[in-house]
Structure formats: structure tokens, C-alpha cells
Design a protein around this motif. Structure first.
Motif, short mmCIF file in Angstrom:
data_model
loop_
_atom_site.label_atom_id
_atom_site.label_comp_id
_atom_site.label_asym_id
_atom_site.label_seq_id
_atom_site.Cartn_x
_atom_site.Cartn_y
_atom_site.Cartn_z
N ASN A 186 0.84 -1.20 0.00
CA ASN A 186 0.00 0.00 0.00
C ASN A 186 0.88 1.25 0.00
O ASN A 186 1.64 1.48 0.95
CB ASN A 186 -0.92 0.00 1.23
CG ASN A 186 -2.03 -1.03 1.11
OD1 ASN A 186 -2.47 -1.32 0.00
ND2 ASN A 186 -2.47 -1.57 2.23
N GLN A 187 0.78 2.02 -1.07
CA GLN A 187 1.58 3.23 -1.22
C GLN A 187 0.72 4.45 -0.89
O GLN A 187 -0.35 4.63 -1.46
CB GLN A 187 2.13 3.34 -2.66
CG GLN A 187 2.83 2.09 -3.17
CD GLN A 187 4.09 1.77 -2.39
OE1 GLN A 187 4.72 2.66 -1.82
NE2 GLN A 187 4.46 0.49 -2.37
N LEU A 191 3.88 10.94 -1.63
CA LEU A 191 4.49 10.73 -2.94
C LEU A 191 4.15 11.89 -3.88
O LEU A 191 5.01 12.38 -4.62
CB LEU A 191 4.01 9.40 -3.53
CG LEU A 191 4.86 8.84 -4.68
CD1 LEU A 191 6.30 8.60 -4.24
CD2 LEU A 191 4.26 7.53 -5.20
N THR A 221 -4.46 5.33 -0.08
CA THR A 221 -3.37 4.45 -0.54
C THR A 221 -3.77 3.71 -1.81
O THR A 221 -4.95 3.52 -2.11
CB THR A 221 -2.97 3.42 0.53
OG1 THR A 221 -4.09 2.56 0.78
CG2 THR A 221 -2.54 4.10 1.82
N THR A 245 3.47 -0.92 -6.67
CA THR A 245 4.87 -0.66 -6.32
C THR A 245 5.11 0.84 -6.28
O THR A 245 4.45 1.61 -6.99
CB THR A 245 5.82 -1.30 -7.34
OG1 THR A 245 5.63 -0.68 -8.62
CG2 THR A 245 5.56 -2.80 -7.47
N ARG A 246 6.08 1.25 -5.48
CA ARG A 246 6.35 2.67 -5.38
C ARG A 246 6.86 3.25 -6.71
O ARG A 246 6.40 4.33 -7.13
CB ARG A 246 7.37 2.94 -4.27
CG ARG A 246 7.59 4.42 -3.99
CD ARG A 246 8.63 4.65 -2.91
NE ARG A 246 8.65 6.04 -2.49
CZ ARG A 246 9.24 7.03 -3.14
NH1 ARG A 246 9.88 6.76 -4.29
NH2 ARG A 246 9.19 8.26 -2.70
N LEU A 276 3.82 3.82 -9.13
CA LEU A 276 2.96 4.94 -8.75
C LEU A 276 3.68 6.27 -8.95
O LEU A 276 3.09 7.24 -9.42
CB LEU A 276 2.52 4.78 -7.29
CG LEU A 276 1.56 5.86 -6.76
CD1 LEU A 276 0.29 5.90 -7.61
CD2 LEU A 276 1.22 5.60 -5.29
N TYR A 277 4.96 6.30 -8.60
CA TYR A 277 5.74 7.54 -8.78
C TYR A 277 5.77 7.92 -10.26
O TYR A 277 5.55 9.09 -10.62
CB TYR A 277 7.16 7.33 -8.26
CG TYR A 277 8.00 8.60 -8.27
CD1 TYR A 277 8.13 9.38 -7.12
CD2 TYR A 277 8.64 9.02 -9.42
CE1 TYR A 277 8.89 10.54 -7.14
CE2 TYR A 277 9.41 10.18 -9.45
CZ TYR A 277 9.52 10.94 -8.30
OH TYR A 277 10.26 12.09 -8.33
#
Length: 392
Positions: free
Chosen positions: A246-247, A252, A280, A284-285, A288-289
Motif C-alpha cells: 500500500n503506497q 508521494l 493508498t 509498487t512505489r 505509482l511515482y
């Protein structure tokens, strides 16, 4: 008390045994132990197409059967009959006078005389035409189902092979792109360095030279951005081993806006973030980034000239999914014209704005890999809205 029926009415209830025998729904016949026919009922004669005189004392039970049935009756049914005086539910084909056949089940009982010697055999034939037809249809359906199952297994095996080949081809292509972008980066950097030295050391007297110098520098920068874009695509493809978790959206998004601060100031942009409903995203980070960075940077890059950029990003839970929406008031797109090419690699729809055409391709690819999708609405001169549907 009820009245007794008159004698004539009582006769109506008496069963005519001869009529019952002749018109029974099954075939009856009687034969001697060797098979010679001595009696047949009307039903059996009607099935066979013979008259009584053509068969009684002139033919045998065996002759009423097909060749295979005769052999079975002689080799199996009669020995059993002599041994146990009865056989039941033996399947045969009756052979009609016109050579057509009828599937039947045979029941037979052996009667003996007072000395225990075989006297006569009473046989009953049950017509199983409908049952036989049903069994044949069932066998055909089963064979057809097996054939379809085999075809499906073959199609699945072919699809699996094609998927494996496609995966290998995709991996080979990614490796090629990665190596090409890596190998081209150094020559481009060398060209940029040599050109900087040339500008420093050379003296240009032609008034058009300055414009050509700027064009060459722009071409070098464009080439470098394209190489960087290709490298980023492949790099994101190689992030499959990064753990999914969960990001959090707020930190971010704020990190990305911090990196874009010069562009935000230049466009007088205002970003509104509202992730309370779904704070959230399960992914993956890096994925999403990359998605947020490309959408935020595009909203600044394609802002409408002369109008401060306004961008709203918010999330919500919809039917078990997280929907992340990024809406801007920029130049917008003619989706009727460009919608089919929106996510194609190197597709660009505003040539007056610098870009490589890799951003939306990467966004769509990352969403597809995550099992999600991208929905787009846009109006020229009014802005564009991206809805990212993330499975949870």
C-alpha cells in the motif's frame, strides 16, 4: 350400497388373454430348444414384416437376428439358458424382412418336461429404438465433447507457446532498447561536449550561424530526452520484482511536486490534492511515482498559454477499486482524432511543445501491468481528465 353391474358390463372387465398376447407392446415368440419357431404374437410379426405362415415351423429364432446376434445367441445365450433356465436383457438387432433392423432387449425362459428335458423356449423382445437412438446421440455428444476438449487443449498449448514467444520477444526488445539507449548515451554526451568546445574555440562570422547553433543544441537535447525516455520505459519494465504494498498518495504526490517546483512556478500552477477517500494504492512505489510524475508534468507542460495551470488530483473507492483522477485545465486533446493513438510510443499531439511521446505510453503500460486501466476525457482548449482504475 352401490348396485352390482349387469352381466354384460362385467364381461367388459374380463381380460381377453389371446388379444393381450397378440397386441402386447412387446414381441412374444415360442421356439423349440433348437430355435425352431412354433408361435409368434402379432406385435412381433408386425415388426418383422412376415406372415405367421412364413415363420412358424419354417424359421428359427437365430434367423431373426443379424449375423453377429446369431453367433452370440448360439455361443452365449443358449448355453446360459440350458444352465440356468433363464437369460435377461441381452441386446440384439432384429432383422426385418426388408433387411432393416430394430434394436431389442431379449428375455428368454426355458421350460422343461417332467423328466427335466428342454421342452420349449419362451422369448420376449422389448423395442429399445428410442433408447438406442438416445445412446447413439449421447455417444456422439461425448465424442464431440472429447474432440472439442482436444481442440481446446491444443489451442491452449498454442496460446501458451505464443505467450512464451511473445514474452521472450518483449524481453529481447526491452534488452535491445536498454542496450541501445545505454550505448547511444555516451556518443551523444561526447557530441555535446565537443560542440561546447567548438562554440568556445570557434569564431562564427556568418549571421545565420547563431540560429544553426541553437538548432543543433536543441537536436542534441531532444536526442538525449528520447534516450532517457526509452531507458525509463525499460527500467520500469524491470521493476516487476519490486514488492507490491500500500503506497500512500499524499507524501508521494508532494515529493513529485517538489521536484517540479520550477515548472510549477513558471506556469503559476495550483495543485489541489484530495486523497482522503482512498489514501493508498496497492502497487509498487516506482510504478505509482512514474504514473503521477508523468501526469503532473504533462499538466504543466501542456498548460494553456496565458492561463494559470489548475490541476486537481483526487481518489475514491468505486466497486472495490481505487480510482485516481488527475484533472487539468490545459490545452486538451481532440480524442475523436487522436484517441486511437493516445498511448502509442512516440505519439505527440502538440508539436509546438517539447516532448518525447513516451509519458502516456509508460502510464498506460504500468497500469496494464498492474491489472488496471486508464480512462481519458478531454476537450480542446478546456483541459483533460485522466481516471486511473487500480485493482485492490
Amino acid at each position: 350400497m352401490s348396485q352390482r353391474l349387469p352381466p354384460n358390463d362385467l364381461r367388459l372387465t374380463e381380460e381377453d388373454l389371446i388379444d393381450h398376447y397378440e397386441q402386447a407392446p412387446c414381441g412374444y415368440c415360442t421356439s423349440l430348444p433348437d430355435g425352431t419357431l412354433v408361435r409368434l404374437n402379432g406385435t412381433l410379426l408386425q415388426w418383422l414384416g412376415y406372415t405367421r405362415d412364413e415363420l412358424v415351423a419354417r424359421a428359427t429364432v437365430q434367423q431373426l437376428l443379424t449375423v453377429g446376434g446369431r453367433l452370440h445367441y448360439e455361443m452365449h445365450a443358449l448355453p446360459l439358458l440350458l444352465l440356468q433356465d433363464e437369460v435377461r436383457e441381452l441386446s440384439y438387432q432384429l432383422r426385418h424382412k426388408d433387411s432393416s433392423t430394430r434394436p431389442v432387449l431379449l428375455h428368454a425362459r426355458l421350460l422343461r418336461d417332467t423328466d427335466g428335458q428342454p421342452l420349449v423356449v419362451r422369448l420376449t423382445f422389448f423395442d429399445i429404438t428410442e433408447r438406442h437412438r438416445y445412446e447413439q446421440e449421447l455417444r456422439r455428444s461425448h465424442a464431440l465433447a472429447q474432440e472439442h476438449s482436444i481442440q481446446l487443449a491444443q489451442a491452449n498449448a498454442l496460446l501458451l507457446t505464443q505467450n512464451e514467444q511473445l514474452s521472450r520477444s518483449t524481453a529481447d526488445l526491452d534488452n535491445f532498447v536498454y542496450m541501445a539507449s545505454h550505448d547511444l548515451r555516451q556518443p551523444i554526451n561526447n557530441m555535446a561536449g565537443l560542440f561546447a568546445e567548438l562554440k568556445y574555440a570557434a569564431v562564427f562570422t556568418d549571421p545565420e550561424t547563431e540560429g544553426m547553433v541553437h538548432m543543433f543544441e536543441a537536436a542534441l537535447q531532444q536526442a538525449m530526452r528520447t534516450i532517457d525516455g526509452l531507458a525509463e520505459i525499460v527500467q520500469q519494465q524491470r521493476q516487476e520484482l519490486v514488492p507490491i504494498a500500500n503506497q500512500a498518495l499524499y507524501p508521494l504526490a508532494e515529493e513529485i511536486l517538489g521536484s517540479l517546483q520550477p515548472q510549477v512556478l513558471a506556469r503559476q500552477a495550483v495543485f489541489t490534492l484530495d486523497f482522503e477517500a482512498a489514501p493508498t494504492v496497492h502497487t509498487t512505489r516506482p510504478a505509482l511515482y512514474s504514473v503521477l510524475y508523468n501526469l503532473f508534468s504533462n499538466s504543466l507542460k501542456y498548460a494553456e498559454p496565458g492561463r494559470p495551470a489548475r490541476v486537481r488530483a483526487h481518489s475514491e473507492l468505486v466497486a472495490g477499486t481505487v480510482v485516481l483522477t488527475v484533472q487539468d485545465n490545459g490545452r486538451g486533446l481532440d480524442l475523436a482524432r487522436y484517441g486511437g493513438k493516445l498511448f502509442q510510443l512516440f505519439s505527440r499531439f502538440h508539436p509546438e511543445v517539447e516532448g518525447t511521446g513516451t509519458g502516456l505510453y509508460l502510464v498506460n503500460r504500468l497500469m496494464t501491468q498492474a491489472g488496471g486501466r486508464v480512462e481519458v476525457t478531454s476537450e480542446v482548449g478546456q483541459g483533460t481528465t485522466f481516471r486511473l482504475v487500480w485493482p485492490q
